[in-house]
Design a protein around this motif. Structure first.
Motif, short mmCIF file in Angstrom:
data_model
loop_
_atom_site.label_atom_id
_atom_site.label_comp_id
_atom_site.label_asym_id
_atom_site.label_seq_id
_atom_site.Cartn_x
_atom_site.Cartn_y
_atom_site.Cartn_z
N ARG A 154 -44.54 -11.29 -50.11
CA ARG A 154 -44.09 -12.66 -49.88
C ARG A 154 -44.07 -12.94 -48.39
N THR A 155 -44.72 -14.05 -48.01
CA THR A 155 -44.69 -14.56 -46.64
C THR A 155 -43.93 -15.87 -46.65
N ALA A 156 -43.15 -16.12 -45.64
CA ALA A 156 -42.32 -17.33 -45.58
C ALA A 156 -43.18 -18.56 -45.81
N GLY A 157 -42.76 -19.39 -46.77
CA GLY A 157 -43.44 -20.65 -47.06
C GLY A 157 -44.68 -20.53 -47.93
N GLU A 158 -45.00 -19.31 -48.39
CA GLU A 158 -46.19 -19.09 -49.20
C GLU A 158 -45.81 -18.54 -50.57
N PRO A 159 -46.66 -18.77 -51.61
CA PRO A 159 -46.38 -18.20 -52.92
C PRO A 159 -46.43 -16.67 -52.88
N GLU A 160 -45.68 -16.05 -53.75
CA GLU A 160 -45.69 -14.59 -53.86
C GLU A 160 -47.06 -14.11 -54.36
N VAL A 161 -47.52 -12.99 -53.83
CA VAL A 161 -48.78 -12.39 -54.23
C VAL A 161 -48.49 -11.07 -54.92
N ARG A 162 -49.12 -10.85 -56.06
CA ARG A 162 -48.94 -9.60 -56.80
C ARG A 162 -50.16 -8.71 -56.63
N LEU A 163 -49.93 -7.46 -56.26
CA LEU A 163 -50.98 -6.46 -56.19
C LEU A 163 -50.87 -5.53 -57.39
N ALA A 164 -51.91 -5.50 -58.22
CA ALA A 164 -51.97 -4.52 -59.30
C ALA A 164 -52.40 -3.18 -58.71
N ARG A 165 -52.47 -2.18 -59.55
CA ARG A 165 -52.77 -0.84 -59.08
C ARG A 165 -54.10 -0.78 -58.33
N PHE A 166 -54.05 -0.21 -57.13
CA PHE A 166 -55.18 0.00 -56.22
C PHE A 166 -55.68 -1.29 -55.56
N ASP A 167 -55.06 -2.45 -55.85
CA ASP A 167 -55.30 -3.62 -55.02
C ASP A 167 -54.73 -3.35 -53.63
N ALA A 168 -55.21 -4.11 -52.64
CA ALA A 168 -54.74 -3.90 -51.28
C ALA A 168 -54.57 -5.24 -50.57
N ALA A 169 -53.81 -5.22 -49.48
CA ALA A 169 -53.65 -6.39 -48.61
C ALA A 169 -53.81 -5.92 -47.18
N LEU A 170 -54.64 -6.64 -46.40
CA LEU A 170 -54.89 -6.29 -45.01
C LEU A 170 -54.29 -7.35 -44.10
N LEU A 171 -53.42 -6.92 -43.20
CA LEU A 171 -52.79 -7.81 -42.23
C LEU A 171 -53.36 -7.47 -40.87
N THR A 172 -53.92 -8.47 -40.18
CA THR A 172 -54.50 -8.24 -38.86
C THR A 172 -54.15 -9.39 -37.93
N GLY A 173 -54.20 -9.10 -36.64
CA GLY A 173 -54.05 -10.14 -35.63
C GLY A 173 -52.62 -10.37 -35.22
N PRO A 174 -52.41 -10.77 -33.97
CA PRO A 174 -51.06 -10.97 -33.46
C PRO A 174 -50.34 -12.15 -34.09
N ASP A 175 -51.09 -13.05 -34.73
CA ASP A 175 -50.47 -14.23 -35.33
C ASP A 175 -50.12 -14.03 -36.80
N ALA A 176 -50.38 -12.83 -37.34
CA ALA A 176 -50.06 -12.57 -38.74
C ALA A 176 -48.55 -12.63 -38.95
N ALA A 177 -48.13 -13.39 -39.94
CA ALA A 177 -46.70 -13.53 -40.22
C ALA A 177 -46.17 -12.27 -40.88
N PRO A 178 -44.91 -11.91 -40.63
CA PRO A 178 -44.32 -10.77 -41.31
C PRO A 178 -44.37 -10.96 -42.83
N VAL A 179 -44.59 -9.87 -43.53
CA VAL A 179 -44.70 -9.90 -44.98
C VAL A 179 -43.60 -9.02 -45.58
N GLU A 180 -42.87 -9.58 -46.53
CA GLU A 180 -41.89 -8.80 -47.27
C GLU A 180 -42.60 -8.15 -48.45
N MET A 181 -42.55 -6.83 -48.50
CA MET A 181 -43.20 -6.07 -49.57
C MET A 181 -42.14 -5.47 -50.48
N ARG A 182 -42.33 -5.65 -51.78
CA ARG A 182 -41.46 -5.03 -52.77
C ARG A 182 -42.32 -4.34 -53.80
#
Length: 202
Positions: A154-182
């Motif tokens: 979850r990123t502030a102001g954005e819908p929650e994203v679900r990762l199923a098994r072996f899905d991935a998320a890549l965060l890059t760049g100084p402007d990337a917003a913090p992401v809460e991972m559960r």
């Protein structure tokens, strides 16, 4: 944040027939085997055998599925039975593996020596993650891989994203917003940085 679904990864068979590899992410984007600074992949290993030598590359291997394997690196044997615990070793070492009880899936991080660095951490529960601008202050990129169970981002102001098994998320760049991972299982948190080959060190 870029979502990298497991279903979209092509399988690349090994030359020795012992398994297949699926690339998760690479830097620079689109880099081939001889040009990457770092590369992350998932490998389905179906039989015992030697590893191809990779001089100049540091490897971090994490068993993501299966009973584990016995890895022999330059004559020293280590049993990797604790799922999601990373093991680092030089890619140029003489390395062979033996499956302990059937096929395994390995999460592989490959780092070009002198050009990239990484840490691999297994995470359960909640964590807030974000990359930063300079390697001296922290990672330039963060890759989250859902290993067991579901992982939700979850990123502030954005819908929650679900990762199923072996899905991935890549965060890059100084402007990337913090992401809460559960995660209700286990996720691999890979912090990556790459040196600028045009910038002298020191």
């Amino acid at each position: 944040m870029r979502i990298l679904r497991a279903s979209g990864r092509p399988a690349m068979p090994w030359s020795n027939g012992g398994g297949v590899t699926r690339e998760v992410a690479v830097h620079p984007p689109g880099a081939g085997w001889d040009a990457f600074a770092w590369r992350v992949s998932l490998a389905d290993v179906t039989r015992d055998g030697p590893y191809s030598p990779l001089p100049g590359v540091r490897r971090i291997l994490t068993v993501a599925d299966g009973a584990g394997l016995e890895l022999t690196v330059d004559g020293t044997t280590r049993r990797l039975t604790d799922r999601c615990r990373p093991f680092a070793f030089p890619g140029g070492a003489e390395t062979g593996s033996r499956l302990l009880d059937g096929p395994v899936v390995n999460l592989n991080v490959m780092l070009r020596e002198g050009r990239a660095a990484a840490t691999v951490e297994r995470v359960r529960g909640r964590r807030v993650v974000a990359p930063v601008r300079r390697p001296a202050e922290g990672p330039e990129a963060v890759l989250i891989v859902a290993v067991e169970g579901d992982t939700r981002l979850r990123t502030a102001g954005e819908p929650e994203v679900r990762l199923a098994r072996f899905d991935a998320a890549l965060l890059t760049g100084p402007d990337a917003a913090p992401v809460e991972m559960r995660t209700d299982g286990t996720a691999a948190l890979i912090a990556l940085s790459a040196a600028d080959p045009a910038r002298p060190e020191g």
